[in-house]
Motif scaffolding. Sequence first.
Motif, PDB file in Angstrom:
ATOM      1  N   GLY A  10       0.811  -1.218   0.000  1.00  0.00           N
ATOM      2  CA  GLY A  10       0.000   0.000   0.000  1.00  0.00           C
ATOM      3  C   GLY A  10       0.840   1.262   0.000  1.00  0.00           C
ATOM      4  N   LEU A  11       1.878   1.287   0.826  1.00  0.00           N
ATOM      5  CA  LEU A  11       2.742   2.468   0.870  1.00  0.00           C
ATOM      6  C   LEU A  11       3.476   2.678  -0.448  1.00  0.00           C
ATOM      7  CD1 LEU A  11       4.149   2.195   4.501  1.00  0.00           C
ATOM      8  CD2 LEU A  11       2.632   3.977   3.595  1.00  0.00           C
ATOM      9  N   CYS A  12       3.937   1.590  -1.053  1.00  0.00           N
ATOM     10  CA  CYS A  12       4.608   1.726  -2.353  1.00  0.00           C
ATOM     11  C   CYS A  12       3.637   2.225  -3.427  1.00  0.00           C
ATOM     12  CB  CYS A  12       5.222   0.399  -2.781  1.00  0.00           C
ATOM     13  SG  CYS A  12       6.725  -0.014  -1.872  1.00  0.00           S
ATOM     14  N   ALA A  13       2.425   1.698  -3.424  1.00  0.00           N
ATOM     15  CA  ALA A  13       1.428   2.149  -4.405  1.00  0.00           C
ATOM     16  C   ALA A  13       1.126   3.632  -4.220  1.00  0.00           C
ATOM     17  CB  ALA A  13       0.155   1.320  -4.277  1.00  0.00           C
ATOM     18  N   LEU A  14       0.933   4.069  -2.985  1.00  0.00           N
ATOM     19  CA  LEU A  14       0.680   5.491  -2.737  1.00  0.00           C
ATOM     20  C   LEU A  14       1.882   6.351  -3.108  1.00  0.00           C
ATOM     21  CD1 LEU A  14      -1.213   5.356   0.679  1.00  0.00           C
ATOM     22  CD2 LEU A  14      -2.152   5.970  -1.570  1.00  0.00           C
ATOM     23  N   ALA A  15       3.088   5.839  -2.851  1.00  0.00           N
ATOM     24  CA  ALA A  15       4.302   6.594  -3.149  1.00  0.00           C
ATOM     25  C   ALA A  15       4.500   6.773  -4.652  1.00  0.00           C
ATOM     26  CB  ALA A  15       5.515   5.896  -2.544  1.00  0.00           C
ATOM     27  N   MET A  16       3.934   5.878  -5.458  1.00  0.00           N
ATOM     28  CA  MET A  16       4.093   5.986  -6.904  1.00  0.00           C
ATOM     29  C   MET A  16       3.085   6.939  -7.537  1.00  0.00           C
ATOM     30  SD  MET A  16       5.128   2.206  -8.193  1.00  0.00           S
ATOM     31  CE  MET A  16       4.259   1.135  -7.069  1.00  0.00           C
ATOM     32  N   LEU A  17       2.006   7.235  -6.839  1.00  0.00           N
ATOM     33  CA  LEU A  17       0.965   8.078  -7.426  1.00  0.00           C
ATOM     34  C   LEU A  17       1.446   9.491  -7.769  1.00  0.00           C
ATOM     35  CD1 LEU A  17      -2.201   6.988  -5.423  1.00  0.00           C
ATOM     36  CD2 LEU A  17      -1.536   6.379  -7.748  1.00  0.00           C
ATOM     37  N   PRO A  18       2.177  10.156  -6.897  1.00  0.00           N
ATOM     38  CA  PRO A  18       2.620  11.498  -7.307  1.00  0.00           C
ATOM     39  C   PRO A  18       3.906  11.438  -8.142  1.00  0.00           C
ATOM     40  CG  PRO A  18       3.225  11.133  -5.018  1.00  0.00           C
ATOM     41  CD  PRO A  18       2.488   9.900  -5.495  1.00  0.00           C
ATOM     42  N   ALA A  19       3.814  10.821  -9.324  1.00  0.00           N
ATOM     43  CA  ALA A  19       4.952  10.743 -10.246  1.00  0.00           C
ATOM     44  C   ALA A  19       6.167  10.078  -9.607  1.00  0.00           C
ATOM     45  CB  ALA A  19       5.306  12.122 -10.790  1.00  0.00           C
ATOM     46  N   PHE A  20       5.932   9.080  -8.771  1.00  0.00           N
ATOM     47  CA  PHE A  20       6.985   8.309  -8.108  1.00  0.00           C
ATOM     48  C   PHE A  20       7.769   9.111  -7.073  1.00  0.00           C
ATOM     49  CE2 PHE A  20       6.212   6.280 -12.155  1.00  0.00           C
ATOM     50  CZ  PHE A  20       6.094   4.954 -11.818  1.00  0.00           C
ATOM     51  N   LEU A  21       7.396  10.339  -6.826  1.00  0.00           N
ATOM     52  CA  LEU A  21       8.152  11.185  -5.897  1.00  0.00           C
ATOM     53  C   LEU A  21       8.033  10.720  -4.455  1.00  0.00           C
ATOM     54  CD1 LEU A  21       7.514  14.701  -7.435  1.00  0.00           C
ATOM     55  CD2 LEU A  21       9.573  13.285  -7.573  1.00  0.00           C
ATOM     56  N   GLY A  22       6.946  10.043  -4.121  1.00  0.00           N
ATOM     57  CA  GLY A  22       6.785   9.526  -2.765  1.00  0.00           C
ATOM     58  C   GLY A  22       7.823   8.479  -2.411  1.00  0.00           C
ATOM     59  N   LEU A  23       8.406   7.850  -3.440  1.00  0.00           N
ATOM     60  CA  LEU A  23       9.445   6.844  -3.194  1.00  0.00           C
ATOM     61  C   LEU A  23      10.700   7.474  -2.601  1.00  0.00           C
ATOM     62  CD1 LEU A  23       9.113   4.586  -6.356  1.00  0.00           C
ATOM     63  CD2 LEU A  23       8.436   4.048  -4.012  1.00  0.00           C
ATOM     64  N   LEU A  24      10.850   8.776  -2.760  1.00  0.00           N
ATOM     65  CA  LEU A  24      11.990   9.485  -2.181  1.00  0.00           C
ATOM     66  C   LEU A  24      12.052   9.244  -0.674  1.00  0.00           C
ATOM     67  CD1 LEU A  24      14.262  11.534  -2.876  1.00  0.00           C
ATOM     68  CD2 LEU A  24      12.654  13.327  -2.278  1.00  0.00           C
ATOM     69  N   VAL A  25      10.893   9.196  -0.027  1.00  0.00           N
ATOM     70  CA  VAL A  25      10.822   8.983   1.421  1.00  0.00           C
ATOM     71  C   VAL A  25      10.370   7.567   1.767  1.00  0.00           C
ATOM     72  CG1 VAL A  25       9.663   9.728   3.545  1.00  0.00           C
ATOM     73  CG2 VAL A  25      10.429  11.428   1.880  1.00  0.00           C
ATOM     74  N   VAL A  26       9.364   7.070   1.066  1.00  0.00           N
ATOM     75  CA  VAL A  26       8.809   5.756   1.402  1.00  0.00           C
ATOM     76  C   VAL A  26       9.835   4.645   1.201  1.00  0.00           C
ATOM     77  CG1 VAL A  26       7.070   4.038   0.751  1.00  0.00           C
ATOM     78  CG2 VAL A  26       6.416   6.421   1.047  1.00  0.00           C
ATOM     79  N   GLY A  27      10.622   4.710   0.139  1.00  0.00           N
ATOM     80  CA  GLY A  27      11.635   3.684  -0.107  1.00  0.00           C
ATOM     81  C   GLY A  27      12.605   3.532   1.056  1.00  0.00           C
ATOM     82  N   PRO A  28      13.246   4.626   1.485  1.00  0.00           N
ATOM     83  CA  PRO A  28      14.174   4.502   2.612  1.00  0.00           C
ATOM     84  C   PRO A  28      13.499   4.103   3.921  1.00  0.00           C
ATOM     85  CG  PRO A  28      14.518   6.577   1.466  1.00  0.00           C
ATOM     86  CD  PRO A  28      13.325   5.937   0.857  1.00  0.00           C
ATOM     87  N   VAL A  29      12.315   4.629   4.186  1.00  0.00           N
ATOM     88  CA  VAL A  29      11.630   4.267   5.433  1.00  0.00           C
ATOM     89  C   VAL A  29      11.342   2.776   5.444  1.00  0.00           C
ATOM     90  CG1 VAL A  29       9.489   4.525   6.754  1.00  0.00           C
ATOM     91  CG2 VAL A  29      10.678   6.551   5.906  1.00  0.00           C
ATOM     92  N   LEU A  30      10.857   2.236   4.323  1.00  0.00           N
ATOM     93  CA  LEU A  30      10.587   0.798   4.260  1.00  0.00           C
ATOM     94  C   LEU A  30      11.871  -0.018   4.352  1.00  0.00           C
ATOM     95  CD1 LEU A  30       7.775   0.580   1.572  1.00  0.00           C
ATOM     96  CD2 LEU A  30       7.575   0.206   4.038  1.00  0.00           C
TER      97      LEU A  30
END
Length: 162
Positions: free
Chosen positions: A115-135
């Motif tokens: 779920g967090l990865c899916a949400l992080a990809m919605l704003p042009a993958f920019l959420g992965l900037l934070v979600v990736g390291p936190v996960l």
Amino acid sequence: MFSLTLASLSPADPLRWLAQGWRDLVRCPRIGLFCGACFALMGQALWQAFQHPPAYVLALSAGFLRMGPFLALGLYDASRALDRQTDAESAALTSLRAGLQNPGVMFLWGALITGLCALAMLPAFLGLLVVGPVLGHATWHAYRHIVPAPVAALPDKSAVTP
């Protein structure tokens, strides 16, 4: 590795791991944000590839799938450096055992990651900037919780001479 005693888990544990992952990102932001930027850029590259012939999509998809785990290993190493040493292979096999021992909690953990990865990809993958390291950091804390630290052996008092 198979003789390690694993902790019993509660449904609140995955949220605790995420909070610890966030704290690690705050304590060690450079490596985390670098890895997060790589995740976001790879997502953007993959999205752009979907606009071109299938050969590009296949090549970039394979690259993305191979680079993600390597970047995550860097995050595990950062968390592990703050804690205790283990190798990635032992951690992976122990995680498999934990999933078999605690299927409900591990299913919840997997659902949170998805779920967090899916949400992080919605704003042009920019959420992965934070979600990736936190996960990445949180996954290490999950492992650390599931496999309690070995108790240091106390010196044998009978071996000490007065």
